[in-house]
Motif scaffolding. Structure first.
Motif, PDB file in Angstrom:
ATOM      1  N   SER A   1      17.166  17.772   5.005  1.00 30.92           N
ATOM      2  CA  SER A   1      16.190  18.329   4.062  1.00 30.92           C
ATOM      3  C   SER A   1      14.774  18.208   4.597  1.00 30.92           C
ATOM      4  O   SER A   1      13.945  19.093   4.369  1.00 30.92           O
ATOM      5  CB  SER A   1      16.302  17.630   2.721  1.00 30.92           C
TER       6      SER A   1
ATOM      7  N   GLN B   1      23.558  20.313   7.076  1.00 28.09           N
ATOM      8  CA  GLN B   1      23.987  20.284   5.679  1.00 28.09           C
ATOM      9  C   GLN B   1      25.211  21.144   5.408  1.00 28.09           C
ATOM     10  O   GLN B   1      25.608  21.288   4.262  1.00 28.09           O
ATOM     11  CB  GLN B   1      22.853  20.785   4.772  1.00 28.09           C
TER      12      GLN B   1
ATOM     13  N   GLN C   1      17.532  17.806  -1.923  1.00 29.73           N
ATOM     14  CA  GLN C   1      17.760  16.583  -1.151  1.00 29.73           C
ATOM     15  C   GLN C   1      18.002  15.407  -2.087  1.00 29.73           C
ATOM     16  O   GLN C   1      18.932  14.622  -1.891  1.00 29.73           O
ATOM     17  CB  GLN C   1      16.561  16.305  -0.256  1.00 29.73           C
TER      18      GLN C   1
ATOM     19  N   ALA D   1      13.727  22.269  -1.411  1.00 33.01           N
ATOM     20  CA  ALA D   1      14.485  21.497  -0.420  1.00 33.01           C
ATOM     21  C   ALA D   1      14.464  20.021  -0.791  1.00 33.01           C
ATOM     22  O   ALA D   1      15.486  19.333  -0.702  1.00 33.01           O
ATOM     23  CB  ALA D   1      13.911  21.708   0.978  1.00 33.01           C
TER      24      ALA D   1
END
Length: 177
Positions: free
Chosen positions: A8, A42, A166, A162
């Motif tokens: 992130s 991710q 996260q 983001a």
């Protein structure tokens, strides 16, 4: 747990670089590389991240071809610019869909992601539509002014979302262990 944290951070720094240097093609390549790396890290959270990584890699190629003096000015440069706008739109949409998938996995609503996706979409699609529709100079200038306002807002939304994703991803990983 730290993997999603660093991923992130990479995505957020990439979004910050998109805001900081919109005309510097070299920093744009670094920004897309950071976005690609963060999204690839991710990919276990959502397949949307993998797709976003591929789109960021395509943006690296388009930035190299369209931003450098490899091809020079002309029709090919203009076409690559608009293709780059379309791929950048797809990249942002994929990242927002990935963030939304993380929110849904943690049991939260993803309505904010849809609103941010709309802002991002308008900022990326407006230049393409104005070029394709052949609008007059005044309308094209207004579209350009609106784009210069909405694009940084979309990048800031990408950056903030983001961090939001996260936080939820780390919470989800902590709950699973």
């Amino acid at each position: 747990m730290f993997k999603s944290y660093y991923a992130s951070i990479l995505i957020a720094v990439g979004a910050a670089l998109l805001i900081a240097a919109p005309e510097n093609w070299m920093l744009q390549i670094v920004a897309y590389a950071l976005l690609s790396g963060g999204a690839l890290m991710q990919q276990s959270a959502s397949r949307w991240y993998f797709r976003a990584s591929v789109a960021a890699d395509a943006m690296i190629l388009l930035t190299i071809l369209g931003g450098t003096p490899v091809l020079g000015p002309g029709l090919v440069h203009i076409i690559l610019s608009y293709v780059g706008d379309a791929v950048q739109w797809i990249l942002g949409c994929l990242l927002f869909c990935a963030f939304g998938a993380v929110m849904r996995a943690t049991g939260k609503k993803a309505a904010l992601e849809w609103i941010l996706l709309a802002v991002w979409s308008v900022s990326c699609i407006l230049p393409i539509l104005s070029a394709l529709m052949g609008v007059n100079d005044v309308t094209a200038q207004q579209a350009a002014q609106l784009t210069t306002i909405l694009y940084p807002l979309g990048c800031i939304a990408l950056l903030l979302d983001a961090f939001r994703a996260q936080k939820e991803s780390i919470r989800l990983e902590g709950d699973n262990t």
